[in-house]
Scaffold this motif. Structure first.
Motif, PDB file in Angstrom:
ATOM      1  N   GLN A 197       0.831  -1.200   0.000  1.00 23.74           N
ATOM      2  CA  GLN A 197       0.000   0.000   0.000  1.00 23.74           C
ATOM      3  C   GLN A 197       0.866   1.251   0.000  1.00 23.74           C
ATOM      4  OE1 GLN A 197      -2.241   0.128   3.665  1.00 23.74           O
ATOM      5  NE2 GLN A 197      -0.438   0.457   4.918  1.00 23.74           N
TER       6      GLN A 197
ATOM      7  N   ALA B  26       0.549   5.201   1.799  1.00 18.40           N
ATOM      8  CA  ALA B  26      -0.173   5.892   2.847  1.00 18.40           C
ATOM      9  C   ALA B  26       0.288   7.330   2.922  1.00 18.40           C
ATOM     10  CB  ALA B  26       0.043   5.203   4.185  1.00 18.40           C
TER      11      ALA B  26
ATOM     12  N   TYR C 161      -1.709   1.671  -7.202  1.00 19.52           N
ATOM     13  CA  TYR C 161      -1.999   1.829  -5.778  1.00 19.52           C
ATOM     14  C   TYR C 161      -2.492   3.245  -5.508  1.00 19.52           C
ATOM     15  CZ  TYR C 161       0.983  -2.301  -5.544  1.00 19.52           C
ATOM     16  OH  TYR C 161       1.530  -3.534  -5.743  1.00 19.52           O
ATOM     17  N   TRP C 162      -3.425   3.321  -4.578  1.00 21.37           N
ATOM     18  CA  TRP C 162      -3.949   4.590  -4.081  1.00 21.37           C
ATOM     19  C   TRP C 162      -3.901   4.589  -2.568  1.00 21.37           C
ATOM     20  CZ3 TRP C 162      -5.837   8.819  -6.735  1.00 21.37           C
ATOM     21  CH2 TRP C 162      -6.081   8.658  -8.101  1.00 21.37           C
ATOM     22  N   GLY C 163      -3.623   5.759  -2.003  1.00 21.01           N
ATOM     23  CA  GLY C 163      -3.736   5.907  -0.571  1.00 21.01           C
ATOM     24  C   GLY C 163      -5.149   6.302  -0.170  1.00 21.01           C
ATOM     25  N   GLN C 164      -5.361   6.419   1.126  1.00 19.81           N
ATOM     26  CA  GLN C 164      -6.678   6.777   1.645  1.00 19.81           C
ATOM     27  C   GLN C 164      -6.906   8.280   1.699  1.00 19.81           C
ATOM     28  OE1 GLN C 164      -9.178   4.508   2.507  1.00 19.81           O
ATOM     29  NE2 GLN C 164      -7.743   3.209   1.392  1.00 19.81           N
TER      30      GLN C 164
END
Length: 131
Positions: A2, A4, A120-123
């Protein structure tokens, strides 16, 4: 595996923040990284991105001269330094990562690539700039 984000917060107009995008489970040095943001009621927009090989970067016109993107491969992190913040910079800031094949040494990041091509992507991390 991930990415972040961190570093968001509440600042006054003219203030600064430094956002961090940290990768876990993979090496950022084979990914082009983008920062995008979404303000309430608006579409998500690309803010900045950084390529791999020569570290070249792109910026949206609205942030040129105020934001700086840098990568620190040793820390597996990409930073977005934001200076002279304006209320219009308020939004949820995301980082996104696109894997680049080793043979594609000429790949240059483009802000419009990230919506469709990110691996991928962060929140997201919230940035609020008060007037």
């Amino acid at each position: 595996v991930q990415v972040a984000e961190s570093g968001g917060g509440l600042v006054q107009t003219g203030g600064s923040l430094r956002l961090s995008c940290v990768a876990s489970g993979f090496n950022l040095d084979t990914y082009t990284i983008g920062w995008l943001r979404q303000a309430p009621g608006k579409e998500r927009e690309g803010v900045s991105c950084i390529s791999i090989n020569d570290g070249s970067s792109l910026y949206a016109d609205s942030v040129k001269g105020r934001f700086t993107i840098v990568r620190d491969n040793a820390k597996n992190t990409v930073f977005l330094q934001m200076n002279s913040l304006e209320p219009e910079d308020t939004g949820l800031y995301y980082c996104a990562a696109i894997s680049v094949p080793p043979w594609n040494t000429q790949y240059m990041c483009e802000l419009h690539h990230f919506d469709d091509d990110s691996d991928y992507w962060g929140q997201g991390t919230q940035v609020t700039v008060s007037s």
